[in-house]
Scaffold this motif. Structure first.
Motif, PDB file in Angstrom:
ATOM      1  N   VAL A  13     175.815 -51.031  -6.493  1.00 37.19           N
ATOM      2  CA  VAL A  13     176.230 -50.135  -5.424  1.00 37.19           C
ATOM      3  C   VAL A  13     177.723 -50.303  -5.201  1.00 37.19           C
ATOM      4  N   GLU A  14     178.411 -49.195  -5.124  1.00 38.56           N
ATOM      5  CA  GLU A  14     179.837 -49.208  -4.796  1.00 38.56           C
ATOM      6  C   GLU A  14     179.955 -49.074  -3.284  1.00 38.56           C
ATOM      7  N   ARG A  15     180.856 -49.834  -2.670  1.00 37.14           N
ATOM      8  CA  ARG A  15     181.039 -49.811  -1.222  1.00 37.14           C
ATOM      9  C   ARG A  15     182.444 -49.358  -0.871  1.00 37.14           C
ATOM     10  N   GLU A  16     182.524 -48.645   0.243  1.00 40.92           N
ATOM     11  CA  GLU A  16     183.810 -48.181   0.762  1.00 40.92           C
ATOM     12  C   GLU A  16     183.790 -48.408   2.268  1.00 40.92           C
ATOM     13  N   ARG A  17     184.879 -48.925   2.824  1.00 42.24           N
ATOM     14  CA  ARG A  17     184.948 -49.170   4.270  1.00 42.24           C
ATOM     15  C   ARG A  17     185.984 -48.256   4.902  1.00 42.24           C
ATOM     16  N   PHE A  18     185.585 -47.612   5.987  1.00 41.73           N
ATOM     17  CA  PHE A  18     186.476 -46.768   6.756  1.00 41.73           C
ATOM     18  C   PHE A  18     186.648 -47.397   8.130  1.00 41.73           C
ATOM     19  N   VAL A  19     187.825 -47.244   8.720  1.00 48.71           N
ATOM     20  CA  VAL A  19     188.137 -47.819  10.028  1.00 48.71           C
ATOM     21  C   VAL A  19     188.532 -46.693  10.976  1.00 48.71           C
ATOM     22  N   PHE A  20     188.064 -46.801  12.223  1.00 50.58           N
ATOM     23  CA  PHE A  20     188.342 -45.799  13.252  1.00 50.58           C
ATOM     24  C   PHE A  20     188.820 -46.487  14.521  1.00 50.58           C
ATOM     25  N   CYS A  21     189.673 -45.797  15.267  1.00 43.86           N
ATOM     26  CA  CYS A  21     190.207 -46.373  16.499  1.00 43.86           C
ATOM     27  C   CYS A  21     189.243 -46.228  17.675  1.00 43.86           C
ATOM     28  N   SER A  22     188.273 -45.292  17.593  1.00 45.23           N
ATOM     29  CA  SER A  22     187.358 -45.066  18.713  1.00 45.23           C
ATOM     30  C   SER A  22     186.067 -44.411  18.230  1.00 45.23           C
ATOM     31  N   ALA A  23     185.053 -44.427  19.093  1.00 45.29           N
ATOM     32  CA  ALA A  23     183.788 -43.750  18.784  1.00 45.29           C
ATOM     33  C   ALA A  23     184.023 -42.243  18.655  1.00 45.29           C
ATOM     34  N   ARG A  24     184.946 -41.714  19.448  1.00 42.28           N
ATOM     35  CA  ARG A  24     185.272 -40.283  19.376  1.00 42.28           C
ATOM     36  C   ARG A  24     185.794 -39.923  17.987  1.00 42.28           C
ATOM     37  N   CYS A  25     186.639 -40.760  17.423  1.00 40.80           N
ATOM     38  CA  CYS A  25     187.161 -40.502  16.077  1.00 40.80           C
ATOM     39  C   CYS A  25     186.062 -40.592  15.027  1.00 40.80           C
ATOM     40  N   VAL A  26     185.097 -41.489  15.213  1.00 40.04           N
ATOM     41  CA  VAL A  26     183.947 -41.549  14.290  1.00 40.04           C
ATOM     42  C   VAL A  26     183.223 -40.211  14.320  1.00 40.04           C
ATOM     43  N   ASP A  27     182.957 -39.685  15.505  1.00 36.52           N
ATOM     44  CA  ASP A  27     182.259 -38.398  15.652  1.00 36.52           C
ATOM     45  C   ASP A  27     183.050 -37.255  15.031  1.00 36.52           C
ATOM     46  N   ILE A  28     184.348 -37.230  15.259  1.00 36.73           N
ATOM     47  CA  ILE A  28     185.203 -36.174  14.701  1.00 36.73           C
ATOM     48  C   ILE A  28     185.154 -36.236  13.166  1.00 36.73           C
TER      49      ILE A  28
END
Length: 84
Positions: A65-80
């Motif tokens: 499995v290949e993995r990729e990590r994304f980072v967000f400043c807030s829950a709102r940005c995750v939703d967007i």
């Protein structure tokens, strides 16, 4: 009338990637990275959200499995990011 698409700093990598986990972090590691949705600086020693995406990698004799990590400043940005 023009319609402007919101800026997404780091677009979704493709339909074969699956969101495995999204969770808030109080501290992950040293460093600063860019929010995948809005592009703001995210201090990884502070509060932020991390998302792990997985993609089956069938190349070779052994399945992996290949993995990729994304980072967000807030829950709102995750939703967007998930909507775009």
């Amino acid at each position: 009338m023009s319609h402007t698409k919101r800026h997404v700093a780091r677009p979704r990598p493709g339909p074969d990637w699956v969101v495995q986990d999204v969770r808030p972090y109080a501290s992950w590691r040293e460093g600063i990275t860019e929010c995948a949705a809005c592009g703001a600086d995210v201090d990884l020693t502070g509060t932020h959200y991390g998302m792990e995406l997985l993609r089956p990698d069938d190349a070779g004799e052994k399945r992996s499995v290949e993995r990729e990590r994304f980072v967000f400043c807030s829950a709102r940005c995750v939703d967007i990011w998930r909507r775009d």
